[in-house]
Design a protein around this motif. Structure first.
Motif: not given
Length: 170
Positions: A63-67, A85-89, A108-110, A129-133
């Motif tokens: 995972t990565v969280t980007i401020q 994969y964008v989880v949030r943001g 929801g986007d890849f 924040p932007l949360d991604c897998v």
């Protein structure tokens, strides 16, 4: 024909069952990820699946969280393929030899990043924040930083749609 049950690759003997107990499916709990991975200011990466944690040979996931408003430098990942994969943001990706292309993705986007493509990852939201897998096609962390990019001022916007769908109306 003799009995070959003892040397069949799908033998379900006791020894085989014990092997799968320790070398089979693994569940990595979301609160047990490993932060001992490459970090970038304004970003927090954690590994879930890699060689050290589960013995993965051909894949890395985490995972990565980007401020808000944080971004990476321009880089590529060698011959690796990456999926985000964008989880949030809201993510903004810029890519190309001069970062001349830009596209955004939301929850929801890849995003697919092919091998050797110079790119920059940006949190496009100034407030959250932007949360991604992240998933990469190899276990080795390949990051080639590109320091001599002369970015164009206004990148060309490229919509993440397939060829049969038109870009949204302005």
């Amino acid at each position: 024909m003799g009995d070959h049950s003892g040397d069949h690759p799908h033998d379900h003997s006791h020894d085989h069952a014990e092997r799968w107990k320790h070398d089979g499916v693994r569940v990595i709990k979301g609160d047990k990820l490993d932060a001992n991975t490459a970090q970038t200011p304004g970003m927090f990466r954690q590994a879930a699946i890699n060689h050290a944690r589960v013995g993965a040979q051909k894949i890395w996931a985490g995972t990565v969280t980007i401020q808000p408003n944080a971004k990476t430098g321009v880089h590529h990942h060698g011959e690796l393929e990456s999926v985000i994969y964008v989880v949030r943001g809201r993510a903004r990706m810029r890519w190309g030899d001069r970062l001349e292309y830009v596209a955004e993705a939301e929850a929801g986007d890849f995003i697919f990043v092919p091998p050797y493509v110079p790119h920059q990852e940006i949190n496009a939201d100034p407030d959250q924040p932007l949360d991604c897998v992240l998933v990469r096609s190899d276990n080795e962390a390949v990051v080639v930083n590109i320091t001599d990019v002369d970015p164009v001022e206004k990148p060309e916007e490229v919509y993440w749609v397939d060829p049969i769908h038109k870009a949204p109306e302005a």
